[in-house]
Design an enzyme around this catalytic site. Structure first.
Site, PDB file in Angstrom:
ATOM      1  N   CYS A  90       1.293  -1.079  -0.133  1.00 30.46           N
ATOM      2  CA  CYS A  90      -0.528  -0.153   0.367  1.00 30.46           C
ATOM      3  C   CYS A  90       0.851   0.984  -0.176  1.00 30.46           C
ATOM      4  O   CYS A  90       1.529   1.677  -1.184  1.00 30.46           O
ATOM      5  CB  CYS A  90      -0.836   0.289   1.436  1.00 30.46           C
ATOM      6  SG  CYS A  90      -2.352   1.224   0.895  1.00 30.46           S
ATOM      7  N   HIS A 132      -3.576  -5.021   0.600  1.00 31.49           N
ATOM      8  CA  HIS A 132      -3.075  -5.620   2.219  1.00 31.49           C
ATOM      9  C   HIS A 132      -3.633  -6.791   1.769  1.00 31.49           C
ATOM     10  O   HIS A 132      -4.151  -7.499   2.604  1.00 31.49           O
ATOM     11  CB  HIS A 132      -4.488  -4.596   3.141  1.00 31.49           C
ATOM     12  CG  HIS A 132      -3.826  -3.485   3.226  1.00 31.49           C
ATOM     13  ND1 HIS A 132      -2.814  -2.779   3.855  1.00 31.49           N
ATOM     14  CD2 HIS A 132      -4.564  -2.161   2.972  1.00 31.49           C
ATOM     15  CE1 HIS A 132      -2.867  -2.173   3.819  1.00 31.49           C
ATOM     16  NE2 HIS A 132      -3.960  -1.143   3.228  1.00 31.49           N
ATOM     17  N   GLU A 157      -1.972  -8.629   4.369  1.00 34.44           N
ATOM     18  CA  GLU A 157      -2.382  -9.064   6.139  1.00 34.44           C
ATOM     19  C   GLU A 157      -3.923  -9.270   6.047  1.00 34.44           C
ATOM     20  O   GLU A 157      -4.058 -10.012   7.029  1.00 34.44           O
ATOM     21  CB  GLU A 157      -1.589  -8.588   6.706  1.00 34.44           C
ATOM     22  CG  GLU A 157      -2.066  -6.790   6.598  1.00 34.44           C
ATOM     23  CD  GLU A 157      -1.826  -5.985   5.820  1.00 34.44           C
ATOM     24  OE1 GLU A 157      -1.252  -6.543   4.668  1.00 34.44           O
ATOM     25  OE2 GLU A 157      -1.803  -4.693   5.767  1.00 34.44           O
TER      26      GLU A 157
END
Ligand code: XMP
Length: 508
Positions: free
Chosen positions: A79, A166, A168
Site C-alpha cells: 500500500c 493489504h 495481511e
C-alpha cells in the site's frame, strides 16, 4: 535469532497484522518504526514496508532512505510502501477519484514469483486514498484490478515488489499465500521458528546472559508472568526468586490455588500475605485513579521490601510482551492512556536492577504456545485477563474487606457457571461489579434493601475493542438465581450490554 524479516512501520493500523501473518509462517520478524531503521545485518532476509495513514504527496509524510536495503535484500512495499517506491523512483501517485476501500478482484497473468501459485483472479482488500498512475520503465506491472492499473509491480533486475492492497487482512483471500511467496520463495526463509525452537534458544540465551546471577520476579497468576518465570526457571533454577503478593483483591481462593500451581511447577516462590496493608492504604479512597495509584505504590513497597531480603540480586524479571514494546516505540508514540494501566508498576530507581524480559518479542497467542511447549497448566494458559488492581476497580466506591468478600462470592458463582456450561473459553473476559447502590426487593414476606451487582462478559481479540458477550438467557437466569439465593446482601443482578467503545470493559 538465525533469520528474520524486518517490517518498517509507517503507521498503518495493520502493521502488526503483517507481523502476525509472517510469524504464522514460522518466520521470525520484527517491526521497527520507519525513522529508526536497525542495521541491515545478514540475518535480515527481507524487508516489508507497511501501509500508512499518510499520502506520499503530503509534505512531511514518512520517508526512508531506500538505499539502506533496496537491492541488498528482497523488498516488498504494501500500500503506502508500494506508493512510496513508485513515488521515490520517478513514478506518479495521485489521489484516487474515489477512495478505494474494501474488496476488489485482482487479475494477474504474469509469471512473477510474488503471485505464483495465486489464482488468476482473486479477491484482495484495498484501503487507500491514493493510487499509482504511472511507473518508471523498470517497473513491470504484474497485477491489476478494475479501477487500479498498478495493483502489483515488480522492479526488473532486483527482488523488489509492490502491492497496493493489504495481503495481511483476511479479506485478501490469498493474502497469506502472497506473503508466503515473498518471505519463503523470494527471501528464502527456512520456516523453522516455532514455539519449541523459541523455548530452546531462549533458555540457552538466558543461561548465557544470567550465569550465576540472581533474578527476582513478581508473579500475578496471569499467563505472561507465569510463562516468563518458567523460562527463566528452566535457565537458572533456584536462582530465580519469585514473589506472589496477596493484595486481598484477587478472585476467591485464587491466591491459594495459584500459589499451589507455582509450587507444582517447581518455582522458588514466596507468597506474601499483604491483605491488611492494601486494605489499610485503600481505606476511604473512592476515586478510581486514586485507588489505582495507592495499589501501585503499595505493591512496589511490598515488592521492594521482599526483594531486599534476597542478597545480591542483580536482575528483575518481567513478563512484558511484544505489543507493549511496539506500542512504546510506535510511529504514533505511546497511545494516550485513558487509565493508568500497568500490571506491576514502575520500579523505584534506587533498586538499580537490570531488566530481563524473555517474552518481549512475542504476541499473546505465541506466549500461550510457548506455555504449552513448557507444559504449563491449561488453567493458567487459558485464564481470562484480570486487572492488576483486581477487585478494587470492580467495587465502585470505597473498598472494605466485607465488600471484597461479597464480590468474590458473586464472581466465583459467575465464573464457575461459565466453566461448567462450557462458556468460559468463548468469552475474552468476565467478572462482576459491586455497585454503590442498594435496591428494594422482597424475600419471603420481607422487604429487603440490599446491594446490586452487575455481571460483565465480553468478546474481544485484544481488549482494545470489545462486544458484550451474548450469553444464553437461561444461563444468565441460573446465575442470577444462584447469586441472589446464596450471596447474603445481594438482591439484584443486572447484565452489562455495553460495547467498547464507547464503554470500557471495567466500570472504573
Ligand atoms: P478497559 O476497562 O480499559 O480495560 O476497557 C481493558 C483491559 O485492561 C484491563 N484493565 C487493567 N489492567 N491495570 C491493569 O493491569 C488496570 O488499572 C486496568 N484497568 C483495566 C481490563 O481488565 C481489560 O482487560
Amino acid at each position: 535469532m538465525s533469520e528474520q524479516i524486518l517490517i518498517l512501520d509507517f503507521g498503518s493500523q495493520f502493521t502488526q497484522l503483517i507481523a502476525r501473518r509472517v510469524r504464522e509462517l514460522n518466520i521470525y520478524c520484527e517491526i521497527h518504526p520507519f525513522n529508526k531503521i536497525p542495521e541491515i545485518t545478514p540475518d535480515i532476509k527481507g524487508v516489508i514496508l507497511s501501509g500508512s495513514p499518510y499520502s506520499v504527496r503530503d509534505e512531511g509524510s514518512p520517508r526512508v532512505d531506500m538505499g539502506l536495503f533496496r537491492g541488498k535484500v528482497p523488498l516488498l512495499g504494501v500500500c503506502y510502501g508500494a506508493q512510496l517506491l513508485a513515488h521515490t523512483l520517478g513514478g506518479e501517485v495521485k489521489a484516487s477519484k474515489h477512495r478505494e476501500y474494501g474488496r476488489a478482484m485482482l487479475t494477474h497473468h504474469s509469471h512473477s514469483a510474488l503471485l505464483d501459485t495465486v489464482s488468476p483472479i482473486t479477491q484482495v482488500w484495498m484501503s487507500h486514498g491514493d493510487t499509482i498512475v504511472s511507473v518508471p520503465e523498470s517497473f513491470k506491472i504484474i497485477g491489476e484490478t478494475d479501477s487500479v492499473k498498478v495493483a502489483a509491480f515488480h522492479i526488473e533486475g532486483e527482488q523488489t515488489y509492490g502491492i497496493q492492497f493489504h495481503p495481511e487482512v483476511t479479506h485478501s483471500v490469498e493474502g497469506k499465500n502472497i506473503l508466503k511467496n515473498f518471505v519463503v520463495d523470494i527471501c528464502g526463509c527456512a520456516q523453522d521458528w516455532t514455539a519449541a525452537s523459541f523455548v530452546e534458544s531462549t533458555i540457552a540465551d538466558l543461561k548465557a546472559r544470567l550465569g550465576n546471577d540472581k533474578v527476582v520476579m513478581a508473579l500475578s497468576g496471569g499467563v505472561d508472568s507465569t510463562v516468563a518465570a518458567s523460562l527463566v526457571h528452566h535457565a537458572i533454577g533456584k536462582n530465580l526468586y519469585c514473589i506472589f503478593v496477596d493484595n486481598g483483591l484477587l478472585r476467591k481462593d485464587e491466591y491459594e490455588s495459584v500459589l499451589h500451581s507455582y509450587l507444582d511447577m517447581g518455582l522458588n516462590i514466596k507468597g506474601v500475605d499483604a491483605k491488611a496493608h492494601f486494605y489499610g492504604v485503600l481505606a476511604g479512597l473512592t476515586d478510581p485513579e486514586a485507588k489505582r495509584k495507592a495499589i501501585g505504590k503499595a505493591f512496589i513497597d511490598i515488592f521492594d521490601q521482599e526483594a531486599h531480603l534476597i542478597e545480591d540480586v542483580k536482575w528483575l524479571g518481567q513478563g512484558t510482551i511484544y505489543p507493549d514494546v511496539i506500542e512504546s516505540v510506535s510511529v504514533k508514540g505511546p497511545s494516550a492512556t485513558i487509565k493508568s494501566h500497568h500490571n506491576v508498576g514502575g520500579l523505584p530507581d534506587y533498586m538499580k536492577l537490570k531488566i530481563v524480559e524473555p517474552l518481549n518479542t512475542l504476541f499473546k497467542d505465541e506466549v500461550r504456545a510457548v506455555g504449552r511447549t513448557l507444559e504449563l497448566p491449561e488453567a493458567i494458559l487459558k485464564r481470562h485477563p484480570f486487572p492488576g488492581p483486581g477487585l478494587a476497580i470492580r467495587i465502585l466506591g470505597d473498598i472494605t474487606a466485607e465488600k471484597v468478600a461479597i464480590l468474590q462470592d458473586v464472581d466465583a458463582i459467575f465464573i464457575n457457571g461459565l466453566k461448567t456450561r462450557g462458556l468460559y473459553d468463548q468469552v475474552w473476559q468476565a467478572g462482576a461489579m459491586l455497585l454503590p447502590i442498594q435496591s428494594v426487593g422482597v424475600m419471603g414476606d420481607e422487604r429487603t434493601y440490599e446491594r446490586v451487582v452487575a455481571l460483565r462478559a465480553v468478546t474481544s481479540v485484544d481488549g482494545m475493542t470489545a462486544d458484550w458477550a451474548h450469553l444464553p438467557y437461561d444461563f444468565l437466569a441460573d446465575v442470577s438465581n444462584e447469586i441472589i439465593n446464596r450471596v447474603k446482601g445481594v438482591n439484584r443482578v443486572v447484565y452489562d450490554i455495553s460495547s467498547k467503545p464507547p464503554a470500557t470493559i471495567e466500570w472504573e
